[in-house]
Scaffold this motif. Structure first.
Motif, PDB file in Angstrom:
ATOM      1  N   TYR A   4       0.696  -1.263  -0.091  1.00 48.49           N
ATOM      2  CA  TYR A   4       0.002   0.021  -0.094  1.00 48.49           C
ATOM      3  C   TYR A   4       0.834   1.202   0.103  1.00 48.49           C
ATOM      4  O   TYR A   4       1.557   1.456   0.960  1.00 48.49           O
ATOM      5  N   TRP A   5       0.741   2.184  -0.850  1.00 49.42           N
ATOM      6  CA  TRP A   5       1.376   3.132  -1.173  1.00 49.42           C
ATOM      7  C   TRP A   5       0.730   4.491  -1.053  1.00 49.42           C
ATOM      8  O   TRP A   5      -0.605   4.572  -1.477  1.00 49.42           O
ATOM      9  N   ARG A  35       9.406  -0.148  -7.305  1.00 49.81           N
ATOM     10  CA  ARG A  35       8.864  -0.783  -5.975  1.00 49.81           C
ATOM     11  C   ARG A  35       7.409  -1.144  -5.883  1.00 49.81           C
ATOM     12  O   ARG A  35       7.095  -2.116  -5.115  1.00 49.81           O
ATOM     13  N   MET A  36       6.767  -0.600  -6.968  1.00 49.60           N
ATOM     14  CA  MET A  36       5.027  -0.890  -6.832  1.00 49.60           C
ATOM     15  C   MET A  36       4.997  -1.973  -7.738  1.00 49.60           C
ATOM     16  O   MET A  36       5.478  -2.160  -8.816  1.00 49.60           O
ATOM     17  N   TRP A  41      -1.869  -1.072  -3.962  1.00 52.45           N
ATOM     18  CA  TRP A  41      -2.768   0.100  -3.924  1.00 52.45           C
ATOM     19  C   TRP A  41      -1.998   1.279  -3.871  1.00 52.45           C
ATOM     20  O   TRP A  41      -1.053   1.244  -3.462  1.00 52.45           O
ATOM     21  N   LEU A  42      -2.509   2.431  -4.453  1.00 57.03           N
ATOM     22  CA  LEU A  42      -1.764   3.550  -4.553  1.00 57.03           C
ATOM     23  C   LEU A  42      -3.000   4.629  -4.209  1.00 57.03           C
ATOM     24  O   LEU A  42      -3.887   4.870  -4.817  1.00 57.03           O
ATOM     25  N   LEU A 120       5.289   7.020  -0.026  1.00 60.54           N
ATOM     26  CA  LEU A 120       5.575   6.227   1.272  1.00 60.54           C
ATOM     27  C   LEU A 120       4.735   4.863   1.206  1.00 60.54           C
ATOM     28  O   LEU A 120       3.875   4.827   0.369  1.00 60.54           O
ATOM     29  N   ARG A 121       5.229   4.001   1.921  1.00 58.82           N
ATOM     30  CA  ARG A 121       4.572   2.558   1.940  1.00 58.82           C
ATOM     31  C   ARG A 121       4.185   2.615   3.237  1.00 58.82           C
ATOM     32  O   ARG A 121       4.695   2.935   4.128  1.00 58.82           O
ATOM     33  N   LEU A 122       2.799   2.129   3.299  1.00 60.38           N
ATOM     34  CA  LEU A 122       1.775   1.758   4.369  1.00 60.38           C
ATOM     35  C   LEU A 122       1.754   0.508   4.690  1.00 60.38           C
ATOM     36  O   LEU A 122       1.784  -0.270   3.822  1.00 60.38           O
TER      37      LEU A 122
END
Length: 127
Positions: A4-5, A35-36, A41-42, A120-122
């Motif tokens: 999740y980004w 990285r994605m 999800w973005l 950011l990565r969540l």
């Protein structure tokens, strides 16, 4: 594993991506897109309405899922050729103001300060 980004871009840049079905991050750098992965999800956060403007937006402005693994250059001008990745955005997503979900982190800092990074990565529970 799905990731999740949060991408950070001005609202007018986000809307161009939504209309075109692509993500372009960190002023067109390739590394964040690598990285994605497909199915990730973005969510976009837009601090300003337009790049270089003082008019604040401070909302989450788009949400979508990464479609494929291809990253491709796109010539916007002769000297600016950013990288893009295809994203399937939700066309009727509503803007959500940051203040509606922000809170202080464990160190007492507001989450708005974390959005200086471009992407950011969540963890899942934060998404």
């Amino acid at each position: 594993m799905t990731k999740y980004w949060i991408g950070v871009a001005s609202l007018n840049h986000v809307m161009g991506g939504v209309e075109g079905g692509f993500s372009q991050l960190c002023h067109g750098k390739e590394a964040p897109l690598k990285r994605m992965k497909p199915g990730d999800w973005l969510v976009y956060y837009s601090p300003k309405r337009e790049l270089g403007s003082e008019e604040k937006c401070q909302c989450f402005t788009a949400i979508g899922r990464v479609k494929g693994s291809d990253i491709y250059p796109f010539a916007m001008t002769e000297t600016f050729i950013p990288y893009r990745k295809d994203v399937d955005f939700f066309p009727n997503a509503k803007e959500v103001p940051l203040h509606a979900i922000s809170k202080l982190d464990a160190r007492g800092k507001n989450t708005v300060l974390l959005f200086d990074m471009g992407i950011l990565r969540l963890i899942r529970r934060s998404f």
